[in-house]
Structure formats: structure tokens, C-alpha cells
Write a protein that holds these residues in place. Structure first.
Motif, PDB file in Angstrom:
ATOM      1  N   UNK A  41       2.819   6.630  -2.401  1.00 30.27           N
ATOM      2  CA  UNK A  41       2.870   5.114  -3.373  1.00 30.27           C
ATOM      3  C   UNK A  41       1.377   4.630  -3.061  1.00 30.27           C
ATOM      4  N   UNK A  42       0.912   4.719  -1.952  1.00 28.52           N
ATOM      5  CA  UNK A  42      -0.517   4.051  -1.735  1.00 28.52           C
ATOM      6  C   UNK A  42      -1.470   5.039  -2.443  1.00 28.52           C
ATOM      7  N   UNK A  43      -1.325   6.312  -2.380  1.00 26.09           N
ATOM      8  CA  UNK A  43      -2.244   7.277  -3.192  1.00 26.09           C
ATOM      9  C   UNK A  43      -2.283   6.975  -4.784  1.00 26.09           C
ATOM     10  N   UNK A  44      -1.000   6.508  -5.301  1.00 28.65           N
ATOM     11  CA  UNK A  44      -0.976   6.524  -6.737  1.00 28.65           C
ATOM     12  C   UNK A  44      -1.443   5.085  -7.013  1.00 28.65           C
ATOM     13  N   UNK A  45      -1.488   4.166  -6.107  1.00 29.79           N
ATOM     14  CA  UNK A  45      -1.962   2.855  -6.292  1.00 29.79           C
ATOM     15  C   UNK A  45      -3.646   2.758  -6.252  1.00 29.79           C
TER      16      UNK A  45
END
Length: 129
Positions: A41-45
Motif C-alpha cells: 500500500x505504501x509503494x502504491x502511494x
């Protein structure tokens, strides 16, 4: 400087917005039967907000900067849309719904955390002066 008001990605221009978006990604992916993985999720963000940062950096170029900012904003939304499918494993049929929910939650959190306190501080300063 007036061109920065035209940028649709301006709301997510604060670095902490990526953290808020990561929280929104993780929660929404669990709701639509995706993979609730914090790192993904942090990668996508981070990937989607990096294009917004680049758009703000090139926004200082006269005339061309506005076009580049809009292109970076569209590319940022596209990377969010694709990242939901590839990294968060959100089913293809629910990608649009998940993307809209993530953008809505990020908008709400950004307004709540950044803009409401600024308005309150401005009102307090105005009362004290």
C-alpha cells in the motif's frame, strides 16, 4: 505561481499525504477483497504521489509548466489505478471503485489534518490581533 492553483494533484503535494494514502489503500483493499499489505500500500502511494511531486517541480517553468503539471497529475492517477491492480491485487472489476474510495478518503484526511488546523490558527490569530 498562479498556475499551481490549476493542478488537480495539489492536494497530495505534502509528503505526509503518501502515508495517509497508504493507510487508505490498505483499508480499502481489504474491503474489496484485495491484499491488505501495508508495504504494498505504501509503494502504491509513493509511486503515484512521486509523479505529483515531479509535476510541482516542473510547474515553475512558464507556460509549459501548466501542461506538464496536468500531464503529471493524469499520470499519477493512472499509476494509482494500475498500482491498485498490480500491487494490491484488487480485482479488475473493482479497481475504479477502489480508486475513487482511496481518492475520497485521502481528500478527507488531507483536509482534516492540514487545512482545518490552518483555518483555525488563522481565526485565532485574527482574534488576537
Amino acid at each position: 505561481m498562479a498556475a499551481s492553483h490549476l493542478d488537480p494533484g495539489r492536494l497530495g503535494s505534502h509528503p505526509a499525504s503518501a502515508v495517509f494514502a497508504g493507510v487508505c489503500h490498505r483499508r480499502s483493499s481489504a474491503e474489496v477483497r484485495g491484499r491488505p499489505d501495508r508495504v504494498q500500500a505504501l509503494k502504491v502511494a509513493a509511486y503515484s504521489s512521486t509523479l505529483g511531486y515531479i509535476g510541482h517541480a516542473v510547474g515553475v517553468i512558464p507556460y509549459v509548466g501548466v501542461i506538464l503539471m496536468l500531464v503529471c497529475s493524469v499520470a499519477s492517477l493512472y499509476s494509482l489505478f494500475v498500482g491498485n491492480y498490480r500491487l494490491m491485487k484488487i480485482p479488475q472489476a473493482q479497481r475504479v471503485i477502489a480508486t475513487v474510495c482511496i481518492l475520497g478518503a485521502a481528500f478527507f484526511l488531507t483536509v482534516l489534518v492540514f487545512y482545518v488546523p490552518m483555518v483555525l490558527i488563522g481565526v485565532i490569530i485574527n482574534i488576537l490581533t
